[in-house]
Design an enzyme around this catalytic site. Structure first.
Site, short mmCIF file in Angstrom:
data_model
loop_
_atom_site.label_atom_id
_atom_site.label_comp_id
_atom_site.label_asym_id
_atom_site.label_seq_id
_atom_site.Cartn_x
_atom_site.Cartn_y
_atom_site.Cartn_z
N VAL A 150 79.60 -36.10 -92.77
CA VAL A 150 78.23 -35.93 -92.29
C VAL A 150 78.07 -36.64 -90.96
CG1 VAL A 150 75.84 -35.93 -93.02
CG2 VAL A 150 77.62 -36.37 -94.69
N ASP A 151 77.56 -35.91 -89.99
CA ASP A 151 77.26 -36.50 -88.70
C ASP A 151 76.02 -37.38 -88.85
OD1 ASP A 151 77.31 -36.79 -85.86
OD2 ASP A 151 75.63 -35.40 -85.77
N LYS A 152 75.96 -38.47 -88.09
CA LYS A 152 74.81 -39.37 -88.25
C LYS A 152 73.60 -38.86 -87.45
CE LYS A 152 74.41 -43.28 -85.89
NZ LYS A 152 73.13 -43.38 -85.19
N THR A 153 73.78 -38.82 -86.11
CA THR A 153 72.63 -38.55 -85.25
C THR A 153 72.16 -37.11 -85.39
OG1 THR A 153 73.73 -40.02 -83.73
CG2 THR A 153 71.76 -38.92 -82.92
N ILE A 161 78.84 -31.44 -92.10
CA ILE A 161 77.43 -31.19 -91.85
C ILE A 161 77.06 -31.78 -90.51
CG2 ILE A 161 75.11 -31.31 -92.83
CD1 ILE A 161 76.29 -32.23 -95.44
#
Ligand code: ADP
Ligand code: MG
Length: 638
Positions: free
Chosen positions: A316-319, A513
């Protein structure tokens, strides 16, 4: 409202069309049972429906054989009918043919229901719009409208184009695109999408995209493709069918040789047509894709559902994915003799040409304080680091520590450590290699992020890793807040790609994601690329396998649940309704326990059962939080 009524009358006509022909055949078959009728006519009336049904099946089978170079179940049916007729049982032969035709009609109608998901989407776009021409409003067909036109959408009307609000304010219901039923406020400058409903005020919209180019147009195209795009299991079934027909023919021959009874081998032929097998996968896929579309999620085809149902790890990407992606400036610090406003002004000027959320935050802050930006030259962006420009012949850089190659003085690094420990992202502002200031930026974690991750874990995906280009400390704070134990920080875009590749090489089935803007390569490489907030961002729709039009992270466990259910239903279809029914049927036929007519009935029931079983996916809802329900029910009981 209007199109709904329109549609149901169309549907009734379809029903009549589909069933009138089998009804006429049935009528003749029933009449032929009375010997007196046959005596009056001078021949067996069953011959008529036999010939009509036979010719019909023969013709469609030949057509497919020539066009697609494929042997279908029709061949078996024709052989079975001919053989039954050969032993002078015209009535049985006619009934076998009729059963096949009626079975197909029922399947057609049921399949049609699942296809409605797409049809409903198509009816969402009005075919005309009110457009400004020579200073006057005119109603014109969409084909006459192009980019740059101004269209007027009154309250209660559906918006017919993708575009930007030029004037007016209103609340727009975007459920058709995002699945979110709460209306969204729109004012000058807001983006609006074709197919959504303008609820309260009149809007003048500057047209950006029309027809197939709109977000809705892309959704429709992808769903249509899903109907044709076959999952791998489907390919297996197709290959299987190639061997299936000769094997069944051989089996029927063996039954004849061993029992000497033609009728038994005919029954084997009738029962063993692979119709249920052929329907098993595509019906399930179409129903699932339709279900997802109603929730504002675009799933591209059967293969995606297959991989999504078997995921072993999720990145999962953070930003922009776990966080809102709308960061704002929370602190500005000057390290030289400059004013804070001057630091901000230089940074905002440098960021002007960047579209990164960080840039937007800095520019917005400068705007808010009424600062006017300086003119810049030679803008360059370094992905994962920051930006660099020339302002009045001096080099100005804004970015993280990677953008500067020397050690940072302790006074400055103390500040950095302090801000990062609060989960903020800090950018250095550098002029000609000296750090003149820093800007701290904070982004809020999405409301549902933690619940969504928990639900994914509960469903059996053990490995969840957060990826970010942001620094380690900030990442750690956010990860802790979300209960994520595994994260990788300070990644360049190509390093995110390497993480995906590494996991895949270890045999994991990987989902990524991301927000689809700077994560596209990783989305493409992952087995399942999931893009958030894809409405309007065409790159995201193109790059991903699953596109959430809205930005509700809870849709991820929902769709993964749907994928698993789809695989389960496909397996049931294949093993229970196709393989098991066929095997039992073949055994019963060989030992002479059933007649060709019973065989035709069982065969068709199996096909209808497959379609009905798949149709369950249309309304499937994955239980995101089973604990809530068990708490509720235990309360009820006590
Ligand atoms: P992610 O989307 O994973 O957070 P990005 O690769 O977009 O990561 O950015 C990583 C880091 O690179 C940011 O946290 C920031 O420090 C720096 N950065 C990227 N773009 C810019 C920019 N336009 N201005 C300043 N810093 C930037
Ligand atoms: Mg990002």
């Amino acid at each position: 409202m209007f199109y709904k009524q329109d549609f149901s009358s169309q549907q009734i006509i379809r029903y009549i069309n589909t069933f009138s022909y089998p009804l006429i055949l049935l009528f003749m078959i029933i009449l032929s049972v009375f010997n007196s009728v046959n005596e009056i006519l001078g021949f067996n009336l069953a011959l008529v429906p036999l010939i009509i049904a036979g010719a019909n099946i023969f013709w469609s089978t030949i057509k497919i054989m020539i066009k697609k170079r494929k042997i279908t179940a029709g061949v078996l049916v024709i052989i079975a009918m001919s053989a039954t007729a050969y032993i002078d049982d015209y009535l049985a032969a006619a009934i076998v043919g009729w059963m096949m035709i009626i079975g197909e009609a029922i399947e057609d109608i049921t399949l049609e229901k699942t296809r409605n998901a797409v049809r409903k989407l198509i009816t969402l776009t009005p075919s005309s719009a009110t457009v400004k021409r020579d200073g006057q409003w005119k109603v014109l067909p969409l084909s006459k409208i192009s980019k740059g036109d101004i269209v007027l959408v009154k309250p209660g009307e559906r918006i017919s184009v993708d575009g930007i609000v030029a004037s007016g304010t209103s609340a727009v219901n975007e459920a058709a695109i995002t699945g979110e039923s709460m209306p969204v406020d729109k004012t000058e400058g807001s983006e609006v999408y074709a197919g959504t409903i303008n609820q309260s005020g009149a809007l003048e919209i500057s047209v950006d995209k029309v027809g197939a180019e709109t977000t809705l147009g892309k959704i429709i195209r992808v769903i249509k493709e899903a109907e044709d795009n076959k999952g791998q299991r489907q390919k297996v079934a197709d290959k299987f069918a190639v061997y299936f027909t000769p094997i069944i023919l051989l089996l029927a021959l063996l039954v004849y040789i061993f029992t000497g009874e033609l009728i038994r081998s005919i029954t084997v032929l009738v029962i063993a047509c692979p119709c249920a097998l052929v329907l098993a996968t595509p019906t399930a896929v179409v129903a699932s894709v339709g279900n997802a579309a109603q929730k504002g999620v675009l799933v591209k085809g059967g293969i995606t559902l297959e991989s999504a149902g078997q995921l072993t790890s999720i990145l999962v990407d953070k930003t922009g994915t776990l966080t809102e992606g709308k960061p704002s400036v929370v602190n500005i610090k000057s390290f030289a003799d400059k004013e804070i406003n001057e630091v901000l002004c230089l940074a905002a000027s440098a960021e002007e040409k960047s579209s990164h959320p960080i840039a937007t935050a800095i520019i917005n802050k400068a705007d808010e304080l009424g600062l006017s930006l300086l003119s810049t030259a030679e803008f360059t962006m370094e992905a994962g680091c920051g930006v660099r420009v020339l302002i009045e012949n001096r080099e100005v850089k804004v970015g993280n520590e990677r953008i500067i190659d020397r050690n940072i003085p302790s006074k400055i690094s103390d500040y950095l450590v302090d801000r990062k420990s609060r989960g903020e992202t800090v950018l250095l502002v550098i002029v000609d290699d000296s750090i003149i200031g820093a800007i701290a930026i904070a982004d809020t974690v999405r409301e549902n992020a933690s619940e969504a991750l928990k639900s994914i874990k509960r469903d059996g995906v053990k490995k969840i890793i957060m990826l970010t280009g942001d620094n380690h400390q900030t990442a750690e704070v956010i990860a802790k807040e979300l209960g994520i134990t595994d994260f990788k920080a300070e990644l360049l875009p190509e390093e995110k790609l390497a993480v995906v590749r590494n996991l895949q090489q270890r045999g994991e089935i990987v989902a990524m994601i991301g927000d689809g803007i700077n994560d596209s390569p990783a989305l493409v490489l992952a087995d399942v690329g999931i893009a958030m907030g894809a409405a309007g961002t065409h790159v995201a729709i193109e790059a991903s396998d699953i596109a959430l039009m809205g930005d509700d992270l809870l849709m991820v466990p929902q769709i993964l649940g749907l994928s698993r259910k789809t695989l389960q239903i496909i397996k049931q279809n294949i093993w229970v309704f196709a393989v098991l029914v066929n095997l039992v049927g073949i055994v019963l036929s060989s030992i002479g326990n059933i007649t060709p007519i019973t065989a035709a009935i069982i065969h068709n029931l199996a096909s209808v059962a497959v379609v009905a079983n798949s149709a369950r996916l249309l309304t499937y809802n994955h239980d995101i939080n089973p604990e809530n329900i068990s708490i509720l029910s235990s309360n009820c009981c006590s």
